[in-house]
Design an enzyme around this catalytic site. Structure first.
Site, short mmCIF file in Angstrom:
data_model
loop_
_atom_site.label_atom_id
_atom_site.label_comp_id
_atom_site.label_asym_id
_atom_site.label_seq_id
_atom_site.Cartn_x
_atom_site.Cartn_y
_atom_site.Cartn_z
N SER A 63 4.02 -21.54 -26.42
CA SER A 63 4.10 -21.77 -27.87
C SER A 63 5.28 -21.04 -28.50
CB SER A 63 2.79 -21.31 -28.53
OG SER A 63 1.70 -21.96 -27.95
N1 SAM Z 1 -1.22 -19.92 -24.77
C1 SAM Z 1 -0.22 -20.53 -23.91
C2 SAM Z 1 0.93 -19.61 -23.63
O1 SAM Z 1 0.97 -18.52 -24.19
O2 SAM Z 1 1.76 -20.00 -22.81
C3 SAM Z 1 0.27 -21.85 -24.44
C4 SAM Z 1 -0.67 -22.89 -24.12
S1 SAM Z 1 -0.21 -24.56 -24.20
C5 SAM Z 1 0.40 -24.78 -25.83
C6 SAM Z 1 -1.89 -25.20 -24.25
C7 SAM Z 1 -2.66 -24.97 -22.97
O3 SAM Z 1 -4.00 -25.40 -23.19
C8 SAM Z 1 -2.14 -25.79 -21.79
O4 SAM Z 1 -1.85 -24.94 -20.73
C9 SAM Z 1 -3.28 -26.73 -21.47
O5 SAM Z 1 -3.39 -27.04 -20.11
C10 SAM Z 1 -4.48 -25.93 -21.98
N2 SAM Z 1 -5.68 -26.72 -22.25
C11 SAM Z 1 -5.77 -27.98 -22.76
N3 SAM Z 1 -7.05 -28.35 -22.87
C12 SAM Z 1 -7.80 -27.30 -22.43
C13 SAM Z 1 -9.21 -27.08 -22.30
N4 SAM Z 1 -10.11 -28.01 -22.64
N5 SAM Z 1 -9.61 -25.88 -21.82
C14 SAM Z 1 -8.71 -24.92 -21.47
N6 SAM Z 1 -7.38 -25.08 -21.55
C15 SAM Z 1 -6.93 -26.26 -22.04
#
Ligand code: SAM
Length: 213
Positions: A63
């Site tokens: 992000s």
């Molecule tokens: N917090 C992260 C970082 O600091 O790099 C950024 C995360 S990215 C914007 C969103 C993440 O949410 C992705 O890695 C995606 O695979 C994960 N994600 C999507 N749906 C999810 C779910 N139902 N449960 C857990 N993780 C999920």
């Protein structure tokens, strides 16, 4: 421009939405301490300290630093807090939280990302972060309740299990889809008597929350 200056500028530019002209110095210090270049690939090294989201593997993103700082600030992290993150991704948000709270539990739905983030966090010596692969919609009931919950993928609605797993006095920050494909960052606050109130903090753009629910 220095990444912290860019975060301060974005904070000022969005004050009419967020109501926050400044973020706490503790949060800004934590942002300054995390080596963001360790959480992105070789092809992104030159852009690692820009105030922008960047692609990571598996079609996901790390992000924007301003959004990481803002979400961290909105849960008001304290040294005795236990925090849940949904969407570990690169592990960067968890690393930012690490010096600010007692423990972070972070759930990621893509096993390869849990593995990579776990390896980086271990190599860098973060000891108060526990990762697991799973659908974060369900939270992490074994470690609930949480003082704060940060969701880093956009959900169609606020997942009821996450609200249930929030302590009285706790705060949940989550991007939620709104009509016409837009998204809003929503802050949910649970009062000491267990009632909740929600407010929209900022229009945002996140990857979607996936999973069965
Ligand atoms: N917090 C992260 C970082 O600091 O790099 C950024 C995360 S990215 C914007 C969103 C993440 O949410 C992705 O890695 C995606 O695979 C994960 N994600 C999507 N749906 C999810 C779910 N139902 N449960 C857990 N993780 C999920």
């Amino acid at each position: 421009m220095d990444m912290l200056d860019a975060i301060r500028n974005s904070t000022r530019d969005t004050v009419s939405y967020t109501g926050r002209a400044e973020l706490s110095e503790r949060v800004l210090d934590a942002m300054a301490r995390v080596p963001r270049h360790e959480f992105v690939g070789a092809d992104m090294q030159s852009r690692a300290y820009l105030n922008t989201a960047l692609p990571i593997t598996h079609g996901q993103t790390i992000s924007q630093p301003f959004i990481v700082a803002l979400m961290t600030d909105f849960i008001d992290p304290q040294p005795d807090h236990v925090v849940l993150e949904v969407g570990t991704g690169s592990g960067y948000q968890a690393a930012v939280l690490s010096p600010l709270v007692s423990h972070i539990y972070s759930v990621e739905i893509i096993p390869g990302l849990t593995e990579t983030a776990g390896a980086v966090l271990e190599r860098l010596g973060y000891e108060n972060i526990t990762l697991r692969t799973g659908d974060g919609y369900a939270g992490w009931p074994e470690h609930a309740p949480f003082d704060g919950i940060i969701v880093t993928a956009a959900a169609p609605h606020i997942p009821a299990p996450l609200v249930e797993q929030l302590k009285p006095g706790g705060k949940l920050i989550i991007p939620v889809e709104s009509p016409r494909g837009a998204q809003e960052l929503i802050l949910v606050e649970k009062s000491e008597n267990g009632s909740t109130k929600e407010r929209s903090v900022l229009p945002v753009r996140f990857v979607p929350l996936t999973g069965e629910r």
